[in-house]
Design an enzyme around this catalytic site. Sequence first.
Site, PDB file in Angstrom:
ATOM      1  N   GLY A 239       0.802  -1.214   0.000  1.00 16.57           N
ATOM      2  CA  GLY A 239       0.000   0.000   0.000  1.00 16.57           C
ATOM      3  C   GLY A 239       0.837   1.268   0.000  1.00 16.57           C
ATOM      4  O   GLY A 239       2.059   1.228  -0.180  1.00 16.57           O
ATOM      5  N   GLN A 240       0.144   2.401   0.219  1.00 10.20           N
ATOM      6  CA  GLN A 240       0.828   3.698   0.139  1.00 10.20           C
ATOM      7  C   GLN A 240       1.971   3.778   1.147  1.00 10.20           C
ATOM      8  O   GLN A 240       3.077   4.190   0.812  1.00 10.20           O
ATOM      9  CB  GLN A 240      -0.163   4.849   0.389  1.00 10.20           C
ATOM     10  CG  GLN A 240       0.456   6.215   0.105  1.00 10.20           C
ATOM     11  CD  GLN A 240      -0.364   7.382   0.617  1.00 10.20           C
ATOM     12  OE1 GLN A 240      -1.326   7.227   1.367  1.00 10.20           O
ATOM     13  NE2 GLN A 240       0.023   8.579   0.216  1.00 10.20           N
TER      14      GLN A 240
ATOM     15  N   TYR B 245     -14.584   4.267   9.587  1.00 16.35           N
ATOM     16  CA  TYR B 245     -13.121   4.201   9.681  1.00 16.35           C
ATOM     17  C   TYR B 245     -12.653   4.764  11.033  1.00 16.35           C
ATOM     18  O   TYR B 245     -11.865   4.138  11.752  1.00 16.35           O
ATOM     19  CB  TYR B 245     -12.544   5.003   8.523  1.00 16.35           C
ATOM     20  CG  TYR B 245     -11.044   5.149   8.474  1.00 16.35           C
ATOM     21  CD1 TYR B 245     -10.217   4.051   8.286  1.00 16.35           C
ATOM     22  CD2 TYR B 245     -10.450   6.413   8.580  1.00 16.35           C
ATOM     23  CE1 TYR B 245      -8.832   4.207   8.203  1.00 16.35           C
ATOM     24  CE2 TYR B 245      -9.082   6.576   8.490  1.00 16.35           C
ATOM     25  CZ  TYR B 245      -8.271   5.470   8.309  1.00 16.35           C
ATOM     26  OH  TYR B 245      -6.907   5.626   8.226  1.00 16.35           O
TER      27      TYR B 245
ATOM     28  N   ASP C 284      -4.028 -13.106   3.634  1.00 17.59           N
ATOM     29  CA  ASP C 284      -5.179 -12.312   4.064  1.00 17.59           C
ATOM     30  C   ASP C 284      -5.094 -12.236   5.584  1.00 17.59           C
ATOM     31  O   ASP C 284      -5.139 -13.274   6.258  1.00 17.59           O
ATOM     32  CB  ASP C 284      -6.479 -13.012   3.620  1.00 17.59           C
ATOM     33  CG  ASP C 284      -7.705 -12.219   4.004  1.00 17.59           C
ATOM     34  OD1 ASP C 284      -7.607 -11.332   4.890  1.00 17.59           O
ATOM     35  OD2 ASP C 284      -8.784 -12.497   3.437  1.00 17.59           O
TER      36      ASP C 284
HETATM   37  P1  NAD Z   1      -3.412   1.353   1.528  1.00 11.23           P
HETATM   38  O1  NAD Z   1      -4.860   1.179   1.277  1.00 11.23           O
HETATM   39  O2  NAD Z   1      -2.598   2.134   0.557  1.00 11.23           O
HETATM   40  O3  NAD Z   1      -2.722  -0.074   1.689  1.00 11.23           O
HETATM   41  C1  NAD Z   1      -3.303  -1.119   2.412  1.00 11.23           C
HETATM   42  C2  NAD Z   1      -2.703  -2.415   1.926  1.00 11.23           C
HETATM   43  O4  NAD Z   1      -3.311  -3.471   2.662  1.00 11.23           O
HETATM   44  C3  NAD Z   1      -2.989  -2.681   0.436  1.00 11.23           C
HETATM   45  O5  NAD Z   1      -1.788  -3.033  -0.228  1.00 11.23           O
HETATM   46  C4  NAD Z   1      -3.978  -3.841   0.457  1.00 11.23           C
HETATM   47  O6  NAD Z   1      -3.837  -4.730  -0.637  1.00 11.23           O
HETATM   48  C5  NAD Z   1      -3.613  -4.531   1.762  1.00 11.23           C
HETATM   49  N1  NAD Z   1      -4.733  -5.308   2.303  1.00 11.23           N
HETATM   50  C6  NAD Z   1      -6.046  -4.998   2.275  1.00 11.23           C
HETATM   51  N2  NAD Z   1      -6.762  -5.980   2.839  1.00 11.23           N
HETATM   52  C7  NAD Z   1      -5.890  -6.928   3.231  1.00 11.23           C
HETATM   53  C8  NAD Z   1      -6.024  -8.173   3.877  1.00 11.23           C
HETATM   54  N3  NAD Z   1      -7.224  -8.655   4.215  1.00 11.23           N
HETATM   55  N4  NAD Z   1      -4.916  -8.882   4.157  1.00 11.23           N
HETATM   56  C9  NAD Z   1      -3.678  -8.423   3.799  1.00 11.23           C
HETATM   57  N5  NAD Z   1      -3.494  -7.237   3.174  1.00 11.23           N
HETATM   58  C10 NAD Z   1      -4.585  -6.498   2.898  1.00 11.23           C
HETATM   59  O7  NAD Z   1      -3.273   1.984   2.998  1.00 11.23           O
HETATM   60  P2  NAD Z   1      -2.107   2.895   3.573  1.00 11.23           P
HETATM   61  O8  NAD Z   1      -2.404   4.294   3.191  1.00 11.23           O
HETATM   62  O9  NAD Z   1      -0.803   2.319   3.274  1.00 11.23           O
HETATM   63  O10 NAD Z   1      -2.438   2.795   5.134  1.00 11.23           O
HETATM   64  C11 NAD Z   1      -1.871   1.825   5.956  1.00 11.23           C
HETATM   65  C12 NAD Z   1      -2.402   2.027   7.357  1.00 11.23           C
HETATM   66  O11 NAD Z   1      -2.114   3.362   7.796  1.00 11.23           O
HETATM   67  C13 NAD Z   1      -3.907   1.839   7.505  1.00 11.23           C
HETATM   68  O12 NAD Z   1      -4.190   1.276   8.761  1.00 11.23           O
HETATM   69  C14 NAD Z   1      -4.419   3.251   7.473  1.00 11.23           C
HETATM   70  O13 NAD Z   1      -5.633   3.372   8.159  1.00 11.23           O
HETATM   71  C15 NAD Z   1      -3.321   3.988   8.187  1.00 11.23           C
HETATM   72  N6  NAD Z   1      -3.309   5.413   7.870  1.00 11.23           N
HETATM   73  C16 NAD Z   1      -2.983   5.819   6.617  1.00 11.23           C
HETATM   74  C17 NAD Z   1      -2.998   7.170   6.311  1.00 11.23           C
HETATM   75  C18 NAD Z   1      -2.643   7.684   4.944  1.00 11.23           C
HETATM   76  O14 NAD Z   1      -2.799   8.884   4.684  1.00 11.23           O
HETATM   77  N7  NAD Z   1      -2.155   6.827   4.049  1.00 11.23           N
HETATM   78  C19 NAD Z   1      -3.354   8.105   7.307  1.00 11.23           C
HETATM   79  C20 NAD Z   1      -3.729   7.636   8.560  1.00 11.23           C
HETATM   80  C21 NAD Z   1      -3.673   6.274   8.831  1.00 11.23           C
HETATM   81  C1  AKB Z   2      -7.829   8.927   5.009  1.00  9.22           C
HETATM   82  O1  AKB Z   2      -8.051  10.000   4.424  1.00  9.22           O
HETATM   83  O2  AKB Z   2      -8.678   8.056   5.197  1.00  9.22           O
HETATM   84  C2  AKB Z   2      -6.451   8.720   5.578  1.00  9.22           C
HETATM   85  C3  AKB Z   2      -6.411   9.115   7.015  1.00  9.22           C
HETATM   86  C4  AKB Z   2      -6.210  10.533   7.375  1.00  9.22           C
HETATM   87  O3  AKB Z   2      -6.560   8.284   7.873  1.00  9.22           O
HETATM   88  N1  AKB Z   2      -5.509   9.436   4.783  1.00  9.22           N
END
Ligand code: NAD
Ligand code: AKB
Length: 313
Positions: free
Chosen positions: A12-13, A141, A51
């Site tokens: 993911g990101q 969320y 998963d």
């Molecule tokens: P993302 O959606 O880019 O990546 C999530 C990854 O998890 C994906 O590669 C997806 O394929 C994988 N995934 C989904 N379901 C799955 C499963 N059942 N088993 C295994 N893998 C699975 O998310 P992200 O932006 O990288 O965020 C990661 C974490 O950070 C999350 O908990 C998110 O809530 C948190 N977060 C992110 C942000 C942000 O701005 N990116 C901000 C606050 C919190």
């Molecule tokens: C979202 O917008 O859902 C995320 C976060 C702030 O948790 N980037």
Amino acid sequence: MTDKVLVIGAGGQIGTELLEKLNELHGSSNVIAADLNNSPAFANNAFEKLDVLDKEGLFNVVKKHQINQIYLLAALLSATAEKNPLFAWKLNMDGLFNVLDLAKEKIIDKVYWPSSIAVFGPTTPKENTPQYTVMEPSTVYGISKQAGERWCEYYFNKYNVDVRSIRYPGLIGWKSAPGGGTTDYAVHIFHEALSKGSYECFLSEHTHLPMMYMPDAIKATVDIMHAPADQIKIRSSYNLAGISFDPAEIAQEIKKHIPGFTISYNIDFRQQIADSWPKSIDDSESQQHWGWRSAYDLSAMTGDMLLNLRKIK
Ligand code: NAD
Ligand code: AKB
């Protein structure tokens, strides 16, 4: 003992960039990438198709690689979660329980699990939102993140589980695409500024939100995981602040590099989510307890984003 690290949701990101940093710190042979699908981002790592809801599959991967630390990144983010609230609740909560239980049973010894500014809600003070305040999230969320925080603290208090967490703001980076959040516009705007010279934003021009450049977020993540345990005094999740801006302000900053850039607005359901979140965050506890400092302001981030995106486009 050498740490053996499992990153779940590694494609993911955040995972894409975190993997690079963990490879530097631990050596790529000690970092295992797990996700639903393989990715070019895992070129240097062993990959496990996993998963996180499959508790037995997770246990087998942990045993196979003698994992002692897990970074759990698999989740549905705010916008995607609103489209499938019950599944979001299931993934975001059961995934966390499956990992926390491995630590409770002392099969692994450290867990990283990210929370979000989404734990706050419409009744939270909007400016410089403190660590401890009213928290009534109005998105599924946010509800799952708030419940997750409570469970992390519970597992620490009851079972001595070493779990560490940060409430990330919206994250912005050039190496990976965002995965369905409300703050995603702040990544898309850079790509479209370069490819089209214009961007249609789904949030209104004065929607001020807490954000952070990815290098800062990755630094915070590894810093909190490597800090001595007695410095981590909050076991729910820490406030973390980087930059706060609105679409008009980031557009103005991009214009300094791309003078003809224009922004227009076509607001959708994500506006309501954004309106429920803070505008800026007070992260005094992170600064005091484990020495957090952000490095990037809006101008430095914008320059670096455009420089790097120009190189790869
Ligand atoms: P993302 O959606 O880019 O990546 C999530 C990854 O998890 C994906 O590669 C997806 O394929 C994988 N995934 C989904 N379901 C799955 C499963 N059942 N088993 C295994 N893998 C699975 O998310 P992200 O932006 O990288 O965020 C990661 C974490 O950070 C999350 O908990 C998110 O809530 C948190 N977060 C992110 C942000 C942000 O701005 N990116 C901000 C606050 C919190
Ligand atoms: C979202 O917008 O859902 C995320 C976060 C702030 O948790 N980037």
